[in-house]
Design a protein around this motif. Structure first.
Motif, PDB file in Angstrom:
ATOM      1  N   SER A   1      44.515 109.858 -29.935  1.00  0.00           N
ATOM      2  CA  SER A   1      45.181 109.956 -28.631  1.00  0.00           C
ATOM      3  C   SER A   1      46.264 111.032 -28.624  1.00  0.00           C
ATOM      4  O   SER A   1      46.970 111.190 -27.628  1.00  0.00           O
ATOM      5  CB  SER A   1      45.793 108.601 -28.247  1.00  0.00           C
ATOM      6  OG  SER A   1      46.718 108.171 -29.230  1.00  0.00           O
ATOM      7  N   ASP A   2      46.398 111.773 -29.730  1.00  0.00           N
ATOM      8  CA  ASP A   2      47.391 112.849 -29.789  1.00  0.00           C
ATOM      9  C   ASP A   2      46.671 114.199 -29.698  1.00  0.00           C
ATOM     10  O   ASP A   2      45.600 114.308 -29.120  1.00  0.00           O
ATOM     11  CB  ASP A   2      48.242 112.726 -31.065  1.00  0.00           C
ATOM     12  CG  ASP A   2      47.423 112.919 -32.348  1.00  0.00           C
ATOM     13  OD1 ASP A   2      46.183 113.113 -32.246  1.00  0.00           O
ATOM     14  OD2 ASP A   2      48.021 112.891 -33.438  1.00  0.00           O
ATOM     15  N   ASN A   3      47.219 115.231 -30.289  1.00  0.00           N
ATOM     16  CA  ASN A   3      46.647 116.571 -30.183  1.00  0.00           C
ATOM     17  C   ASN A   3      45.693 116.934 -31.326  1.00  0.00           C
ATOM     18  O   ASN A   3      45.351 118.103 -31.508  1.00  0.00           O
ATOM     19  CB  ASN A   3      47.773 117.607 -30.146  1.00  0.00           C
ATOM     20  CG  ASN A   3      48.571 117.539 -28.851  1.00  0.00           C
ATOM     21  OD1 ASN A   3      47.997 117.391 -27.766  1.00  0.00           O
ATOM     22  ND2 ASN A   3      49.884 117.623 -28.968  1.00  0.00           N
ATOM     23  N   THR A   4      45.241 115.942 -32.078  1.00  0.00           N
ATOM     24  CA  THR A   4      44.355 116.214 -33.207  1.00  0.00           C
ATOM     25  C   THR A   4      43.114 116.991 -32.782  1.00  0.00           C
ATOM     26  O   THR A   4      42.741 117.992 -33.407  1.00  0.00           O
ATOM     27  CB  THR A   4      43.935 114.897 -33.883  1.00  0.00           C
ATOM     28  OG1 THR A   4      45.103 114.234 -34.386  1.00  0.00           O
ATOM     29  CG2 THR A   4      42.979 115.149 -35.030  1.00  0.00           C
ATOM     30  N   VAL A   5      42.454 116.538 -31.733  1.00  0.00           N
ATOM     31  CA  VAL A   5      41.206 117.181 -31.296  1.00  0.00           C
ATOM     32  C   VAL A   5      41.467 118.621 -30.858  1.00  0.00           C
ATOM     33  O   VAL A   5      40.667 119.526 -31.145  1.00  0.00           O
ATOM     34  CB  VAL A   5      40.542 116.363 -30.172  1.00  0.00           C
ATOM     35  CG1 VAL A   5      39.347 117.116 -29.584  1.00  0.00           C
ATOM     36  CG2 VAL A   5      40.085 114.998 -30.701  1.00  0.00           C
ATOM     37  N   LEU A   6      42.582 118.882 -30.177  1.00  0.00           N
ATOM     38  CA  LEU A   6      42.911 120.237 -29.749  1.00  0.00           C
ATOM     39  C   LEU A   6      43.099 121.163 -30.950  1.00  0.00           C
ATOM     40  O   LEU A   6      42.671 122.333 -30.924  1.00  0.00           O
ATOM     41  CB  LEU A   6      44.177 120.224 -28.894  1.00  0.00           C
ATOM     42  CG  LEU A   6      44.065 119.556 -27.518  1.00  0.00           C
ATOM     43  CD1 LEU A   6      45.420 119.559 -26.812  1.00  0.00           C
ATOM     44  CD2 LEU A   6      43.015 120.263 -26.659  1.00  0.00           C
ATOM     45  N   ILE A   7      43.715 120.666 -31.998  1.00  0.00           N
ATOM     46  CA  ILE A   7      43.902 121.470 -33.209  1.00  0.00           C
ATOM     47  C   ILE A   7      42.554 121.767 -33.859  1.00  0.00           C
ATOM     48  O   ILE A   7      42.284 122.903 -34.289  1.00  0.00           O
ATOM     49  CB  ILE A   7      44.846 120.750 -34.185  1.00  0.00           C
ATOM     50  CG1 ILE A   7      46.243 120.608 -33.574  1.00  0.00           C
ATOM     51  CG2 ILE A   7      44.915 121.493 -35.521  1.00  0.00           C
ATOM     52  CD1 ILE A   7      47.186 119.716 -34.359  1.00  0.00           C
ATOM     53  N   ILE A   8      41.688 120.765 -33.920  1.00  0.00           N
ATOM     54  CA  ILE A   8      40.354 120.970 -34.487  1.00  0.00           C
ATOM     55  C   ILE A   8      39.586 122.014 -33.681  1.00  0.00           C
ATOM     56  O   ILE A   8      38.943 122.917 -34.234  1.00  0.00           O
ATOM     57  CB  ILE A   8      39.574 119.639 -34.524  1.00  0.00           C
ATOM     58  CG1 ILE A   8      40.236 118.658 -35.504  1.00  0.00           C
ATOM     59  CG2 ILE A   8      38.110 119.879 -34.926  1.00  0.00           C
ATOM     60  CD1 ILE A   8      39.726 117.242 -35.391  1.00  0.00           C
ATOM     61  N   GLN A   9      39.661 121.905 -32.362  1.00  0.00           N
ATOM     62  CA  GLN A   9      38.952 122.853 -31.501  1.00  0.00           C
ATOM     63  C   GLN A   9      39.479 124.273 -31.681  1.00  0.00           C
ATOM     64  O   GLN A   9      38.718 125.249 -31.606  1.00  0.00           O
ATOM     65  CB  GLN A   9      39.058 122.402 -30.051  1.00  0.00           C
ATOM     66  CG  GLN A   9      38.241 121.150 -29.749  1.00  0.00           C
ATOM     67  CD  GLN A   9      38.495 120.572 -28.367  1.00  0.00           C
ATOM     68  OE1 GLN A   9      39.539 120.838 -27.759  1.00  0.00           O
ATOM     69  NE2 GLN A   9      37.559 119.779 -27.875  1.00  0.00           N
ATOM     70  N   LYS A  10      40.777 124.409 -31.950  1.00  0.00           N
ATOM     71  CA  LYS A  10      41.344 125.733 -32.218  1.00  0.00           C
ATOM     72  C   LYS A  10      40.709 126.340 -33.466  1.00  0.00           C
ATOM     73  O   LYS A  10      40.317 127.520 -33.466  1.00  0.00           O
ATOM     74  CB  LYS A  10      42.859 125.632 -32.384  1.00  0.00           C
ATOM     75  CG  LYS A  10      43.530 126.974 -32.654  1.00  0.00           C
ATOM     76  CD  LYS A  10      45.025 126.820 -32.911  1.00  0.00           C
ATOM     77  CE  LYS A  10      45.298 126.292 -34.300  1.00  0.00           C
ATOM     78  NZ  LYS A  10      46.754 126.333 -34.643  1.00  0.00           N
ATOM     79  N   PHE A  11      40.585 125.534 -34.515  1.00  0.00           N
ATOM     80  CA  PHE A  11      39.965 126.029 -35.745  1.00  0.00           C
ATOM     81  C   PHE A  11      38.481 126.329 -35.539  1.00  0.00           C
ATOM     82  O   PHE A  11      37.953 127.291 -36.116  1.00  0.00           O
ATOM     83  CB  PHE A  11      40.157 125.009 -36.875  1.00  0.00           C
ATOM     84  CG  PHE A  11      41.456 125.155 -37.604  1.00  0.00           C
ATOM     85  CD1 PHE A  11      41.537 125.865 -38.790  1.00  0.00           C
ATOM     86  CD2 PHE A  11      42.609 124.589 -37.098  1.00  0.00           C
ATOM     87  CE1 PHE A  11      42.724 126.003 -39.465  1.00  0.00           C
ATOM     88  CE2 PHE A  11      43.819 124.718 -37.765  1.00  0.00           C
ATOM     89  CZ  PHE A  11      43.884 125.439 -38.947  1.00  0.00           C
ATOM     90  N   MET A  12      37.806 125.528 -34.726  1.00  0.00           N
ATOM     91  CA  MET A  12      36.394 125.782 -34.446  1.00  0.00           C
ATOM     92  C   MET A  12      36.210 127.114 -33.733  1.00  0.00           C
ATOM     93  O   MET A  12      35.235 127.842 -33.981  1.00  0.00           O
ATOM     94  CB  MET A  12      35.816 124.640 -33.608  1.00  0.00           C
ATOM     95  CG  MET A  12      35.713 123.323 -34.350  1.00  0.00           C
ATOM     96  SD  MET A  12      35.165 121.965 -33.281  1.00  0.00           S
ATOM     97  CE  MET A  12      33.486 122.487 -32.899  1.00  0.00           C
ATOM     98  N   GLY A  13      37.147 127.454 -32.865  1.00  0.00           N
ATOM     99  CA  GLY A  13      37.082 128.736 -32.179  1.00  0.00           C
ATOM    100  C   GLY A  13      37.316 129.909 -33.120  1.00  0.00           C
ATOM    101  O   GLY A  13      36.706 130.976 -32.973  1.00  0.00           O
ATOM    102  N   MET A  14      38.173 129.701 -34.124  1.00  0.00           N
ATOM    103  CA  MET A  14      38.480 130.757 -35.085  1.00  0.00           C
ATOM    104  C   MET A  14      37.391 130.912 -36.145  1.00  0.00           C
ATOM    105  O   MET A  14      37.134 132.021 -36.628  1.00  0.00           O
ATOM    106  CB  MET A  14      39.827 130.463 -35.761  1.00  0.00           C
ATOM    107  CG  MET A  14      41.021 130.465 -34.821  1.00  0.00           C
ATOM    108  SD  MET A  14      42.512 129.730 -35.572  1.00  0.00           S
ATOM    109  CE  MET A  14      42.751 130.752 -37.022  1.00  0.00           C
TER     110      MET A  14
END
Length: 305
Positions: A42-55
């Motif tokens: 429920s925090d920003n974990t998924v957003l951080i993962i998605q950032k790495f997936m984009g990189m």
């Protein structure tokens, strides 16, 4: 170079997951891909993962799941793993890997022609990754099925398995409610049918924070109390026996005669004091210190296990 897949389960890990992912991407072993299953953050974990997936689009695969708990989450990861990978590393979200962790595990598992499992101690560290001490202490006896029935000596965050071990584990349907933890189940399975490798050098910085403190500065008295609480937690509701019964039900047809005899000796009922003494005389099961063995025998005698 054989493919290694990192299996990471995440849950509300925004504080530390970025540092962990960077440590995986900086490994000396280069043929690594990362499969992440989020367990309903429920925090920003998924957003951080998605950032790495984009990189790093070729390095990551992501499963956004509902909250099923850590055991089921890691089993889901094993079932969803890449079939062309040769090795799989379990990964927690809040540690940091030493840069040769994967390379060292592959070097040992490469020697294995059957189901194989690798584990090591950790470098216990504070919230800022300042080292505290090596933990846990080296096993006094070699890893073995007779130990795995009553004790897990492997820190799951350091573990790696080969494809044969992964296939062995996912080939069977198990009742998760009877399992102590996914890493303990893996230790049981591989020690029963394959080879367990212990590396005496730490491979990860095991970060201590409010959600996972294990007590890096405990006194001997605190350690004794901790071991007693651990026994009570694992034994008072026959949890060790529940897991052993599940293992017997799942793998009874594959176990050799000697291991099956010891497993079934442990799970049978012992009503009288005579039956309990007979069990202790016949049993080859052991925990990895003199103190824990004595506690184990005492709890057998008072019918706590």
């Amino acid at each position: 170079m054989d493919k290694v897949q990192v299996l990471m389960s995440t849950y509300n890990g925004e504080a530390y997951i970025e540092e962990q992912l960077k440590s995986i991407l900086q490994q000396t072993y280069h043929n690594i891909v990362i499969l992440i299953r989020d367990d309903g953050s429920s925090d920003n974990t998924v957003l951080i993962i998605q950032k790495f997936m984009g990189m790093y689009p070729d390095k990551f695969r992501f499963i956004k799941g509902s909250n099923v708990g850590v055991i089921q989450s890691f089993f889901n990861l094993m079932h969803s793993a890449d079939l062309d990978a040769s090795y799989f590393c379990f990964c927690d979200q809040d540690d940091v890997w030493m840069n040769d962790k994967v390379e060292r595990s592959v070097q040992l598992l490469h020697l294995c022609d059957t189901a194989g499992m690798y584990f090591s101690p950790t470098m216990l560290a504070d919230q800022n990754l300042s080292p505290i001490k090596v933990w846990p202490a080296p096993p006094k006896k070699d890893p073995h099925f007779y130990n795995a029935i009553v004790q897990n000596i492997a820190v799951g965050a350091t573990m790696a398995i080969n494809k044969a071990a992964r296939d062995l584990i996912v080939s069977k349907t198990v009742n998760m409610e009877n399992l102590q933890m996914h890493d303990w189940w893996v230790y049981l399975c591989v020690s029963a049918f394959g080879k367990v490798y212990y590396d005496e050098r730490p491979t990860i910085y095991y970060r201590q924070h409010n959600n996972n403190v294990i007590g890096g500065h405990r006194t001997i008295l605190h350690e004794l109390r901790s071991k007693w609480r651990s026994f009570r937690n694992h034994s008072g509701h026959k949890l060790l026996k529940k897991q052993a019964v599940e293992f017997n039900k799942t793998y009874v047809e594959l176990l050799d005669a000697e291991k099956l005899d010891q497993l079934q000796l442990f799970i049978q009922d012992r009503k009288s004091i005579r039956e309990k003494y007979q069990f202790l005389q016949k049993s080859k099961l052991y925990r990895n210190s003199f103190l824990e063995n004595q506690l184990f025998k005492f709890l057998i005698l008072i019918d706590y296990v």
